[in-house]
Design a protein around this motif. Structure first.
Motif, PDB file in Angstrom:
ATOM      1  N   UNK A   1      65.711  34.451  36.792  1.00 43.39           N
ATOM      2  CA  UNK A   1      66.276  33.169  36.389  1.00 43.39           C
ATOM      3  C   UNK A   1      66.791  33.273  34.964  1.00 43.39           C
ATOM      4  N   UNK A   2      68.011  32.819  34.719  1.00 43.30           N
ATOM      5  CA  UNK A   2      68.621  32.897  33.400  1.00 43.30           C
ATOM      6  C   UNK A   2      68.227  31.702  32.561  1.00 43.30           C
ATOM      7  N   UNK A   3      68.682  31.729  31.301  1.00 39.29           N
ATOM      8  CA  UNK A   3      68.393  30.612  30.414  1.00 39.29           C
ATOM      9  C   UNK A   3      69.079  29.352  30.890  1.00 39.29           C
ATOM     10  N   UNK A   4      68.635  28.216  30.370  1.00 40.30           N
ATOM     11  CA  UNK A   4      69.178  26.933  30.773  1.00 40.30           C
ATOM     12  C   UNK A   4      70.660  26.858  30.424  1.00 40.30           C
ATOM     13  N   UNK A  21      73.761  10.838  47.547  1.00 41.67           N
ATOM     14  CA  UNK A  21      73.297   9.734  46.709  1.00 41.67           C
ATOM     15  C   UNK A  21      71.805   9.737  46.427  1.00 41.67           C
ATOM     16  N   UNK A  22      70.974   9.996  47.428  1.00 46.11           N
ATOM     17  CA  UNK A  22      69.517   9.930  47.223  1.00 46.11           C
ATOM     18  C   UNK A  22      69.048  11.003  46.259  1.00 46.11           C
ATOM     19  N   UNK A  23      69.674  12.193  46.323  1.00 50.85           N
ATOM     20  CA  UNK A  23      69.294  13.266  45.405  1.00 50.85           C
ATOM     21  C   UNK A  23      69.841  12.999  44.012  1.00 50.85           C
ATOM     22  N   UNK A  24      71.013  12.365  43.933  1.00 51.39           N
ATOM     23  CA  UNK A  24      71.578  12.029  42.626  1.00 51.39           C
ATOM     24  C   UNK A  24      70.702  11.012  41.897  1.00 51.39           C
ATOM     25  N   UNK A  25      70.102  10.086  42.630  1.00 43.69           N
ATOM     26  CA  UNK A  25      69.223   9.095  41.997  1.00 43.69           C
ATOM     27  C   UNK A  25      67.973   9.764  41.416  1.00 43.69           C
ATOM     28  N   UNK A  26      67.395  10.705  42.164  1.00 37.69           N
ATOM     29  CA  UNK A  26      66.214  11.408  41.662  1.00 37.69           C
ATOM     30  C   UNK A  26      66.577  12.229  40.424  1.00 37.69           C
ATOM     31  N   UNK A  27      67.741  12.866  40.449  1.00 42.87           N
ATOM     32  CA  UNK A  27      68.196  13.632  39.287  1.00 42.87           C
ATOM     33  C   UNK A  27      68.271  12.724  38.054  1.00 42.87           C
ATOM     34  N   UNK A  28      68.863  11.535  38.207  1.00 43.82           N
ATOM     35  CA  UNK A  28      68.993  10.618  37.091  1.00 43.82           C
ATOM     36  C   UNK A  28      67.654  10.181  36.525  1.00 43.82           C
ATOM     37  N   UNK A  29      66.634  10.088  37.379  1.00 42.71           N
ATOM     38  CA  UNK A  29      65.304   9.695  36.914  1.00 42.71           C
ATOM     39  C   UNK A  29      64.611  10.829  36.162  1.00 42.71           C
ATOM     40  N   UNK A  30      64.804  12.067  36.635  1.00 42.22           N
ATOM     41  CA  UNK A  30      64.109  13.203  36.031  1.00 42.22           C
ATOM     42  C   UNK A  30      64.841  13.774  34.818  1.00 42.22           C
ATOM     43  N   UNK A 188      67.393  25.312  39.470  1.00 45.40           N
ATOM     44  CA  UNK A 188      66.019  25.164  39.950  1.00 45.40           C
ATOM     45  C   UNK A 188      65.638  23.690  40.069  1.00 45.40           C
ATOM     46  N   UNK A 189      66.167  22.866  39.172  1.00 43.12           N
ATOM     47  CA  UNK A 189      65.889  21.433  39.245  1.00 43.12           C
ATOM     48  C   UNK A 189      66.435  20.835  40.543  1.00 43.12           C
ATOM     49  N   UNK A 190      67.691  21.146  40.874  1.00 46.07           N
ATOM     50  CA  UNK A 190      68.279  20.565  42.091  1.00 46.07           C
ATOM     51  C   UNK A 190      67.609  21.141  43.337  1.00 46.07           C
ATOM     52  N   UNK A 191      67.150  22.396  43.267  1.00 46.27           N
ATOM     53  CA  UNK A 191      66.397  22.964  44.391  1.00 46.27           C
ATOM     54  C   UNK A 191      65.126  22.169  44.617  1.00 46.27           C
ATOM     55  N   UNK A 192      64.404  21.899  43.538  1.00 48.14           N
ATOM     56  CA  UNK A 192      63.169  21.119  43.668  1.00 48.14           C
ATOM     57  C   UNK A 192      63.413  19.725  44.195  1.00 48.14           C
ATOM     58  N   UNK A 193      64.518  19.116  43.791  1.00 43.26           N
ATOM     59  CA  UNK A 193      64.813  17.747  44.223  1.00 43.26           C
ATOM     60  C   UNK A 193      65.122  17.703  45.709  1.00 43.26           C
ATOM     61  N   UNK A 194      66.010  18.586  46.191  1.00 46.41           N
ATOM     62  CA  UNK A 194      66.369  18.542  47.607  1.00 46.41           C
ATOM     63  C   UNK A 194      65.218  18.980  48.500  1.00 46.41           C
ATOM     64  N   UNK A 195      64.283  19.770  47.942  1.00 51.58           N
ATOM     65  CA  UNK A 195      63.111  20.188  48.721  1.00 51.58           C
ATOM     66  C   UNK A 195      61.982  19.165  48.656  1.00 51.58           C
ATOM     67  N   UNK A 196      62.144  18.129  47.848  1.00 49.47           N
ATOM     68  CA  UNK A 196      61.131  17.086  47.764  1.00 49.47           C
ATOM     69  C   UNK A 196      59.970  17.418  46.862  1.00 49.47           C
ATOM     70  N   UNK A 200      55.669  17.540  38.762  1.00 47.45           N
ATOM     71  CA  UNK A 200      54.622  18.492  38.354  1.00 47.45           C
ATOM     72  C   UNK A 200      54.802  19.859  38.991  1.00 47.45           C
ATOM     73  N   UNK A 201      55.396  19.899  40.193  1.00 45.40           N
ATOM     74  CA  UNK A 201      55.558  21.173  40.880  1.00 45.40           C
ATOM     75  C   UNK A 201      56.941  21.770  40.681  1.00 45.40           C
ATOM     76  N   UNK A 202      57.782  21.117  39.899  1.00 41.85           N
ATOM     77  CA  UNK A 202      59.135  21.617  39.666  1.00 41.85           C
ATOM     78  C   UNK A 202      59.101  22.901  38.849  1.00 41.85           C
ATOM     79  N   UNK A 203      60.044  23.802  39.134  1.00 40.14           N
ATOM     80  CA  UNK A 203      60.142  25.053  38.382  1.00 40.14           C
ATOM     81  C   UNK A 203      61.202  24.982  37.299  1.00 40.14           C
ATOM     82  N   UNK A 204      61.952  23.895  37.258  1.00 44.17           N
ATOM     83  CA  UNK A 204      63.037  23.779  36.302  1.00 44.17           C
ATOM     84  C   UNK A 204      62.589  23.186  34.991  1.00 44.17           C
ATOM     85  N   UNK A 205      63.570  22.648  34.264  1.00 45.26           N
ATOM     86  CA  UNK A 205      63.294  22.123  32.941  1.00 45.26           C
ATOM     87  C   UNK A 205      62.348  20.939  32.967  1.00 45.26           C
TER      88      UNK A 205
END
Length: 278
Positions: A1-4, A21-30, A188-196, A200-205
């Motif tokens: 994984x490369x730098x941010x 849309x549902x994933x975009x809303x979660x992104x905006x919250x995180x 990694x953030x969008x991967x975690x979001x679409x996978x639910x 706390x379990x996210x691997x991204x920022x």
């Protein structure tokens, strides 16, 4: 994984029929400080957009070139056949491929089911429509029928058309894809979001955010530790107070007169004349 990523925003491509849309809303919250740019692309342009850097990741239809792109399958769509409302197929709740044997079945150039001239059911049209939308217009003209994923049937809905699920038909699978060379923290953030995944379990920022917010919970823990001590202290204070109430329950005069406890004690403490004995 490369730098941010240095990019001020994250670009997410999506093909027709996919609703991000549902994933975009979660992104905006995180990640409220990282804008999510949604990039609509034609069905046939999803892979090329990612290859050429037009988006950081994309919601596309499989298959994609796995030597260049990483992909995570998300869901498989139901295939339906679109036809006019007064068509004889409308009498069925589900259509079999054999039911289309005598029908003209359009095969648009942006087909999303992977159909070929050999696997296309029914009779082929004289020419292939350029797009699925063009094919829907021909179906409305009562020229033939069309096989598509259900989301595309809804996207191109018309009042004079309807659709039914088709048993054993080829299906379209939607996936999250991105270039293998650019698996960044934001990917990694969008991967975690679409996978639910949770924050706390996210691997991204966003995985660092709960650790920063944890000190806020320390006062509650300290307060919880102090609470039993306060309760114990309150009980001791209440005990001495109750003892004072018991010692002060009888008047000093009654105690000096040596009045016995029981019924005689309160009677001697009452004011007024004593009852006359008979």
């Amino acid at each position: 994984m490369t730098d941010m990523q240095v990019n001020p925003s994250f670009r997410l491509a999506y093909v027709p029929g996919v609703t991000p849309g549902k994933w975009a809303r979660v992104w905006g919250e995180r990640l409220p400080d990282v804008p999510l740019d949604l990039v609509a692309v034609p069905s046939t342009e999803g892979e090329r957009t990612l290859r050429e850097g037009g988006a950081d990741a994309g919601l596309v239809r499989l298959p994609v070139d796995k030597d260049v792109l990483s992909a995570i399958p998300l869901y498989t769509e139901t295939t339906v056949v679109v036809f006019p409302k007064d068509h004889w197929l409308a009498a069925a709740e589900e259509v079999a491929l054999d039911d289309l044997a005598e029908e003209v079945v359009f095969h648009p150039l942006d087909d999303t089911l992977g159909l070929t001239a050999e696997t296309l059911p029914g009779r082929p049209a004289i020419a292939r429509p350029d797009t699925t939308e063009d094919a829907v217009e021909l179906v409305a003209a009562n020229v033939g029928v069309l096989l598509v994923p259900q989301s595309l049937a809804r996207l191109h809905h018309r009042r004079d058309l309807t659709y039914r699920p088709v048993a054993e038909a080829p299906q379209s699978q939607v996936a999250l894809a991105w270039p293998q060379e650019r698996t960044t923290d934001l990917v990694e953030e969008i991967i975690g979001i679409v996978r639910g995944r949770t924050v706390n379990s996210s691997r991204g920022r966003g995985a660092a955010q709960p650790a920063q917010a944890q000190p806020k919970g320390e006062p509650k823990k300290a307060a919880a530790q102090r609470k039993p001590q306060q309760q114990a202290g309150g009980q001791r204070a209440g005990g001495s107070k109750a003892g004072g109430q018991r010692s002060g329950g009888q008047k000093p005069g009654a105690q000096r007169s040596g009045a016995p406890k029981g019924r005689g004690g309160p009677a001697a403490a009452r004011k007024g004349k004593p009852k006359r004995r008979g």
